[in-house]
Write a protein that holds these residues in place. Structure first.
Motif, PDB file in Angstrom:
ATOM      1  N   GLY A 129     -28.236 -27.526 -91.486  1.00 10.17           N
ATOM      2  CA  GLY A 129     -29.033 -28.745 -91.590  1.00 10.17           C
ATOM      3  C   GLY A 129     -28.299 -29.736 -90.710  1.00 10.17           C
ATOM      4  O   GLY A 129     -28.069 -29.497 -89.521  1.00 10.17           O
ATOM      5  N   HIS A 130     -27.881 -30.823 -91.310  1.00 10.85           N
ATOM      6  CA  HIS A 130     -26.979 -31.722 -90.593  1.00 10.85           C
ATOM      7  C   HIS A 130     -25.767 -31.936 -91.477  1.00 10.85           C
ATOM      8  O   HIS A 130     -25.898 -32.012 -92.692  1.00 10.85           O
ATOM      9  CB  HIS A 130     -27.685 -33.050 -90.318  1.00 10.85           C
ATOM     10  N   TYR A 165     -26.914 -39.435 -87.331  1.00  8.04           N
ATOM     11  CA  TYR A 165     -26.996 -38.016 -86.990  1.00  8.04           C
ATOM     12  C   TYR A 165     -26.040 -37.634 -85.861  1.00  8.04           C
ATOM     13  O   TYR A 165     -26.289 -36.666 -85.142  1.00  8.04           O
ATOM     14  CB  TYR A 165     -28.442 -37.655 -86.641  1.00  8.04           C
ATOM     15  N   HIS A 169     -25.415 -34.005 -84.484  1.00  8.51           N
ATOM     16  CA  HIS A 169     -26.175 -33.184 -85.453  1.00  8.51           C
ATOM     17  C   HIS A 169     -26.238 -31.733 -84.989  1.00  8.51           C
ATOM     18  O   HIS A 169     -26.326 -31.438 -83.790  1.00  8.51           O
ATOM     19  CB  HIS A 169     -27.568 -33.758 -85.700  1.00  8.51           C
ATOM     20  N   GLY A 214     -35.587 -35.679 -94.007  1.00  7.40           N
ATOM     21  CA  GLY A 214     -34.904 -34.851 -94.994  1.00  7.40           C
ATOM     22  C   GLY A 214     -33.432 -34.655 -94.656  1.00  7.40           C
ATOM     23  O   GLY A 214     -32.711 -33.989 -95.376  1.00  7.40           O
ATOM     24  N   GLY A 215     -33.014 -35.209 -93.524  1.00  6.22           N
ATOM     25  CA  GLY A 215     -31.605 -35.059 -93.174  1.00  6.22           C
ATOM     26  C   GLY A 215     -31.355 -33.928 -92.205  1.00  6.22           C
ATOM     27  O   GLY A 215     -30.322 -33.272 -92.275  1.00  6.22           O
ATOM     28  N   ILE A 216     -32.271 -33.673 -91.311  1.00  3.52           N
ATOM     29  CA  ILE A 216     -32.132 -32.536 -90.404  1.00  3.52           C
ATOM     30  C   ILE A 216     -31.899 -32.991 -88.970  1.00  3.52           C
ATOM     31  O   ILE A 216     -31.009 -32.489 -88.294  1.00  3.52           O
ATOM     32  CB  ILE A 216     -33.397 -31.642 -90.475  1.00  3.52           C
ATOM     33  N   VAL A 217     -32.724 -33.884 -88.493  1.00  2.13           N
ATOM     34  CA  VAL A 217     -32.630 -34.360 -87.115  1.00  2.13           C
ATOM     35  C   VAL A 217     -32.897 -35.855 -87.078  1.00  2.13           C
ATOM     36  O   VAL A 217     -33.570 -36.399 -87.958  1.00  2.13           O
ATOM     37  CB  VAL A 217     -33.682 -33.684 -86.193  1.00  2.13           C
TER      38      VAL A 217
END
Lengths: 942, 942
Positions: free
Chosen positions: A522-523, A815, A818, B782-785
């Protein structure tokens, strides 16, 4: 054959060759697919799970209503002719209707277009396949069948010749006999003589199918003997095996209309193995473009003009990732069309896993799966499957399929019919939903979006482009032409704001990597931490674009933030080097008497956030109405520029230099590479540049004791947003050297120029000097997600090292580094610089080969409509001739030109009166030439 | 059993219960796995492809060297006891060594821990399985076997009791007989009496295995009769079937050492179907946590203290995505451990597709596949597979497996041995590469990275955290404890700079979606275009956080850019509303006499780019040394704040209000919800706030005719980076109203507060008023990118609509509205607000339930080390008591506390002397309580 005919024929053949070749070329760069009727691909989790049963079932379901056409396409058939799925669908359909729908009139045909020499031999020699149909019991009406073989090269000429005849009217002879060999082609019976229009079209389409399909013959078939007899060499040959049948219904079919089933096998191979194996073993390979071209041809012919209801399924071979004849996985091979999918899953033990994995492989290629169908094996696999799919994709269950070979499956079809009805309904409504959504999208976009850099008043709803998907360099765009829905391909020649690099293969590999990175990370938080993608990305950057000077990587989100960070680095480094440091400056509320400015070039552009804007010269972007806080904290030098004008590379000097040096002659370059030669450093011009720069710097510093130039920032070689101007690299080199002398940190803004945009990984290759700080973004991730980096030398870094946290660089974004961005960057950086994956790479030189045909470029520069051309790496920019209000950014001058080019399948965006083509680092020179040709043609019209 | 014993036993049982329960709880939030030896999971593309043969082959290969231990684990065995893969490995291994390695001494054991009642019945009743081994021919040495059954609840107590005995020494009786029923547990023979330490450990581990495994018994087994006899109820019962064998080698094994094979089946079910089906049919379900707990237990026992060479394979059941007993797909179930994978592919027709799809399903869960193994079926499937894998993952081919049941496979194993050696070598070197890379990472990070907000001098190499992966809310962190490599779980309590939301399930769904979005779109140009993810995202935003006021969505990359855009929007709108418009202002180089400022609250924070920084009050971030261009273009109000101090919610007023209103009493709130009540609008305090605001605004405007407040910007309710201060929502509401009155556009910065961070989708729920412009980022995807949006009302938009392009908002970033970000946002926005996927959601109220146990929070606020607590939604922040230099951002005060909490499995980062726990919108309250408990314990120690 008499000599004159033969000569004529050769001419026709040449002509045909040419046309066909042209067709394929066009196909590569642009196509359109009908979206007027549902077209689905039937995939399966493995072989032998019942794809063909599902196809046949859908045909019976769909054709239960009159006046409809069901098109069944089987692109790849192995085990042919013993196995023939199109024959199965054709036969079972006939049988089912004969038994169960006595009231209906139906017409059915089965057509095999091409096969390997080996497979066609069995067809021609009357293999077991030929008799198979006589067993079909026919209820009422007469089943008639005609087969004609278009098998050797002579035939093709004849077919071509016959087209006129068919088009000419209804005088085609009815011939129930097999016509084989050369001579006139006779079209078989027309079912509906009252509907001549349709029939003629139909006859035409069979012929066209053959014509389309003839390219393979040419490839494989020149070794075929011309002796009047059928000869079986290697390669793919035309088969043209055709049969048709009509069932006269008890109801008055003229009133009700008839239903029509058209089955086609595109390519057959003899052995019952995977297509990639049989293509090799039978020496009958088919390239992806050729296969897609034929598929597109079949769809176009059968569907484009179909006014009534029609429905098409394309049945794949084997599992979703089974290789096609070229070795490409089928899920990759068909991707440019991205037809919605039906997945035939596996109801057996282990089948949940197989079905889910197959589903995921389809999703990883960007397919929409509309339904999953499994056979009931008593294991209730539909339960876990539905739960996995969160009930958003329906899972349908077919009754157990009888395993006895003798079973004719008629009871089974009857039993399964309600499931097929449900499936058809799901497919129909998904189609309606898709098209109606596509129709709504421009209006909704118009209502909800606030596009950047866009005056909404100037974009009417009908000008909104609906992008359904992208595949490599191409958009698939939804269009409505004459009330017919289409999906059209457009080459993304603006590289979506200069971000794009991937070809179709890299895109799919990136898809897998993005999935992996999301699942693995994810991050995750970056500061004080380390994780693989961020580290590997940093390593690649320092070994690559930062090699020889950079030692630190600072991650951020986009070019603009990378620039703000670079400026903070440079200004601190300046304060540090010039000992303008005190504890006061570190503290909160600290102010200074020093006014730190940057030195920059007029026409350069570094981003839209305030800090980045401050480093660029006043422009329409920076006016009070746009950005009331802009001050312009820079000193802006006018740079000399280079461009090809009327066939010659010419240097344009800034006014000030010209004034200071009145006796200077015009500078021209015979070759572009001469512009970049280091030997120019010792030229007179270098001295002139140096003196211009030196004077400017001293003027700034002298005029005000408090103003200091704290940094130099340049876009090396090309000013992107500033209008694709090529700055004289000698000038930039002299400038950098002078700043170094004066301990002014040097920033290269490589957001646009970096990662092969100009043909080298870094533009430092062209200006032949290194910065202290450099910014990269855009192409770095291959064009998938935003990510930026600011690279710095260790000396810059050290200006931030100390005992206090307040001495650190306090700038960051949520991010930062990321995992998805870093993963994409790692993949793309490696991909572009590996000659195994990037065929444009000249490995020894670490440069891209010339992508834009130099002759064509020169021709374009000679056109009266063209003021200048700049060509370097993936960029080919043209400034159009314009005067007065047409010049400058605000110009809408190029709009109409670009509108026409969109119709040609090229998506471009103007920069005022500058238009440009931009490809990816891996785009083939052929594609570029194709684009250039189209541009040339349109420019000539201007 | 006599009453006293019984009582004692009950106590032990309770105690055990408690311990066990505790163990599992701990497991959920934190675990560590050994990384001292290779541990691989063996996956397969489908059932029956030869996973067990590969495992057995690896055991023969690995144990060809002396002094080694091979651990084979079969977590899920169906068809048991007739089918038993661990028995197969155990037997074949013995047979192979007996035949082929006469010189070696080997010890082998097979242990079945648990089974469904139904399956265990066959074991107990002497099912066909029991005799199976007598057929094994033994070469030299004596094969000894002992089985003991730990089958009913009485046993467990005894086992527990026996632990002390075993630990106590070597006096354990040797009992080759089956010991069944209650009474004392006797441990079977110790193979190596000269290596007592190991043996005792070994004995211990069998027992621990049973203890660990006993939880299932308790669940399913209370209905088991206590009658001394074995009783078969439902549920999973302990089996404890154990057998072992030693082969005395011809060489002096005491010199050479022996090799040891340990085989374990964790759970058996009788029917030969998928685990999820048999678990249901045999009423013997096993939860994921329980299964993982037992797996971890087995690994820990067998490997953690293993000083010599060891190697472990875990063999899955069926295909990669076959469901486990709880219904979770096995690829999801084992994901928290993320062991590297060997994929047994399919060499048959269709097998290329099945293998690739299975591979992709593993990648989509973040697994690393180290090698693919297929059986040779003559189809050369390894060719296309290697080509697909770009030769980066080796594909090994096993000789065709004899299909006759009678074949004992010894010749086959011999033939395949070189392949197994290669495979083992690949696995060994991948393991070595992985661990050595993990060891190098901190140094390389230290050398290459430039972390944001980090004083590198204060981060020694050994403090760098190596994050191997994340699963839901947890990091998997690499650590070296006492020279032993571990992978440890840490709860990401800083939500990776407040971005994180996904639980493990959402993360995997996002992985699929990211793959799909990349394959379908990559990134495509946004302006004047529309594509599904951007449109759907805009629709969801306008129906969700923008509902009732917003009509336009402006995309950008991060919070900081969203704020710069918001400011440009607001200032233009202000100019427009106040008619400060002229053509001059639109032009290039335009300047104005108007000095536009923003009104903001002291302590608020809006991002790190210059424009965003200008809108925040001077702070350590904005000093000259950090950002020489910062001016502070705002007027900054001191806000009143609220916090729980010593158990009570208290209001703190700014100095100025207190001075103006000297007679004000202390304000407290009995319940947190009272702070948000709209009824406070009519209170005296509202008037006081209004007068304070009104005075301030008039003072600014009066003092200088040219200065105008062009915008209000606030973080609603919570100042994030400013120290997790809760601003009195009444104050913000009064402020917004007053700005509205004066036609000052209102911006809400919801970058931190948005998307459930505070327990509602938008923080407007809490301050009960709407903005004109709002910014969202962080949790939106959602916290991905990275992705950000600025929402605006139609009235704001209209200030940019006109005939000139120069009137448009000329700000944008390359990846504006990138498809991956929009896709992630669409998925996450829906996921969080759907009670089917977010179990914390109170649907009617559209609020999250209370995640942080109120009593525990109150207890924490009462601790002397704690100054204040702020708890809302997913946030629980504590300000520690600190004085003098410990206060403020620069403080390193909290570091030692957080270091201890990291050892407890919580990853936190301080904000000066403020520490906080932040979970996701879907995190269970149990997890939150677990975190709070650990924090409470550590704070008590302070």
């Amino acid at each position: 054959m008499s000599p004159p005919t033969s000569t004529l024929f050769a001419a026709v053949l040449r002509c045909h060759h040419h046309r066909n070749h042209h067709h394929l070329r066009r196909f590569i760069s642009t196509y359109s697919l009908p979206l007027s009727h549902p077209i689905y691909t039937i995939w399966a989790a493995n072989t032998s799970l019942g794809k063909t049963l599902v196809s046949a079932g859908l045909s019976t379901s769909y054709l239960s209503s009159p006046h409809r056409k069901f098109l069944y396409l089987k692109p790849l058939q192995t085990g042919f002719p013993i196995d023939s799925d199109s024959l199965f669908v054709y036969s079972k359909f006939g049988e089912f209707f004969a038994r169960n729908r006595p009231e209906f009139s139906v017409f059915a045909s089965n057509h095999v277009l091409k096969a390997s020499g080996l497979a066609s031999k069995d067809v021609f020699r009357g293999g077991s396949d030929v008799e198979r149909d006589e067993n079909v019991s026919c209820r009422n009406g007469v089943v008639k069948k005609s087969e004609f073989f278009l098998s050797n090269s002579e035939m093709k000429g004849s077919v071509l010749g016959s087209e006129g005849l068919v088009r000419g009217g209804f005088g085609v002879e009815r011939d129930d006999n097999v016509s084989c060999g050369n001579g006139a082609v006779k079209k078989s019976e027309f079912f509906d003589s009252n509907r001549a229009e349709l029939s003629v079209f139909d006859a035409d389409c069979e012929l066209k199918g053959s014509v389309l399909g003839s390219e393979g013959l040419v490839r494989g078939g020149f070794g075929v003997e011309r002796d009047g007899n059928v000869s079986f060499g290697n390669g793919v040959v035309n088969v043209g095996l055709y049969e048709e049948r009509r069932l006269q219904g008890t109801e008055n079919w003229e009133m009700k209309g008839y239903s029509k089933l058209v089955c086609k096998t595109m390519y057959g191979w003899k052995e019952a193995l995977s297509p990639h194996l049989v293509a090799e073993r039978e020496n009958a390979r088919v390239e992806d473009d050729e296969l897609l071209g034929m598929l597109k041809g079949c769809l176009g012919i059968e569907l484009e003009s179909e006014k009534g209801g029609a429905f098409c399924v394309i049945e794949t071979a084997g599992g979703v990732a089974s290789p096609g004849p070229s070795g490409s996985l089928q899920c990759d091979l068909y991707r440019p069309f991205r037809f919605p999918a039906i997945l035939v899953g596996d109801g057996r033990l282990g089948g949940i896993s197989a079905t889910i994995s197959a589903y995921e492989s389809l999703k990883l290629r960007g397919y929409d799966v509309v339904a999953v169908v499994i056979e009931d094996h008593g294991l209730v696999n539909e339960g876990p499957l539905s739960s996995y799919l969160r009930r958003r994709v329906p899972v349908l269950v077919l009754p157990p399929i009888p395993k006895e070979m003798s079973n004719n499956l008629m009871e089974w079809f009857q039993e399964a019919l309600s499931t097929f009805h449900s499936l058809e309904e799901i497919m129909q409504s998904a189609f309606v939903e898709r098209t109606s959504r596509l129709h709504d999208m421009p209006r909704k976009a118009h209502d909800f979006f606030w596009w950047p850099f866009t005056q909404h008043k100037l974009v009417p709803e009908e000008n909104v482009t609906v992008i359904d998907s992208r595949c490599g360099e191409n958009f698939a765009v939804h269009k409505v032409n004459n009330n017919v829905d289409l999906i059209t391909q457009q080459f993304d020649a603006c590289a979506s704001w200069w971000t794009q690099g991937p070809d179709a293969t890299l895109q799919i590999e990136l898809a897998r990597d993005m999935g992996y990175a999301t699942a693995r990370y994810g991050h995750v938080m970056f500061p004080e931490n380390v994780y693989e993608p961020a580290l590997e990305c940093a390593e690649l950057l320092l070994e690559g674009v930062g090699k020889g000077w950079a030692s630190r990587v600072y991650f951020s989100d986009n070019g603009s933030t990378a620039i703000e960070i670079a400026l903070k680095m440079a200004l601190r480094k300046f304060l540090f080097d010039h000992k303008i440091v005190s504890d006061d400056l570190v503290a909160e509320n600290s102010e200074s008497h020093v006014d730190l400015k940057v030195l920059a070039l007029r026409g350069s552009y570094h981003g839209d956030t305030l800090g980045a804007m401050e480093a660029q010269a006043p422009s329409p972007y920076t006016g009070f109405y746009q950005q009331p806080w802009y001050k312009g904290r820079g000193h802006f030098l006018d740079p000399p520029t280079v461009a090809m004008c009327h066939g010659v590379w010419k240097l344009s000097l800034p006014q000030e230099i010209e004034t200071q040096n009145p006796s200077l002659e015009d500078f021209t370059f015979s070759l572009r590479e001469n512009i970049f030669k280091e030997s120019r450093d010792t030229s007179n011009l270098a001295d002139i540049y140096h003196s211009y720069i030196w004077k400017t710097l001293h003027l700034i510093i002298d005029s005000s004791g408090s103003t200091r130039i704290g940094a130099l920032i340049i876009e090396p070689v090309i000013h992107g947003a500033g209008g694709m101007e090529m700055v004289d690299p000698l000038f930039q080199r002299v400038l950098v050297k002078e700043c170094r002398n004066q301990k002014i940190p040097v920033i290269f803004d490589e957001v646009f120029t970096g990662f092969w945009r100009l043909g080298a990984e870094s533009a430092t290759e062209f200006i032949r000097c290194k910065p202290d700080i450099a910014c990269f973004a855009k192409l770095m991730t291959g064009g998938i997600v935003p990510l930026a980096v600011t690279l710095a030398s260790e000396a810059v870094f050290e200006a931030f090292v100390g005992d206090s946290k307040l001495q650190a660089l306090l700038h960051g974004h949520s991010y930062t580094a990321h995992a998805l961005g870093c993963t994409a960057a790692v993949k793309s950086i490696k991909w572009f610089k590996d000659s195994k994956t990037n065929h444009n790479l000249i490995s020894e030189a670490m440069l891209l080969r010339e992508l834009w045909d130099p002759d064509l470029v020169r021709q374009i520069s000679l056109l009266p409509a063209v003021h200048r051309v700049v060509v370097l790496g993936t960029l080919c920019a043209l400034e159009l001739q314009a005067e007065g209000s047409n010049a400058g950014y605000a110009s809408l001058y190029a709009r109409s030109l670009l509108q026409k080019l969109r119709e040609d399948g090229i998506y471009m965006r103007p920069l005022g009166n500058v238009i440009y083509l931009m490809c990816g680092p891996c785009t083939s020179p052929q594609s570029c030439t194709n684009l250039l040709n189209k541009v040339y043609t349109r420019l000539e019209e201007l």
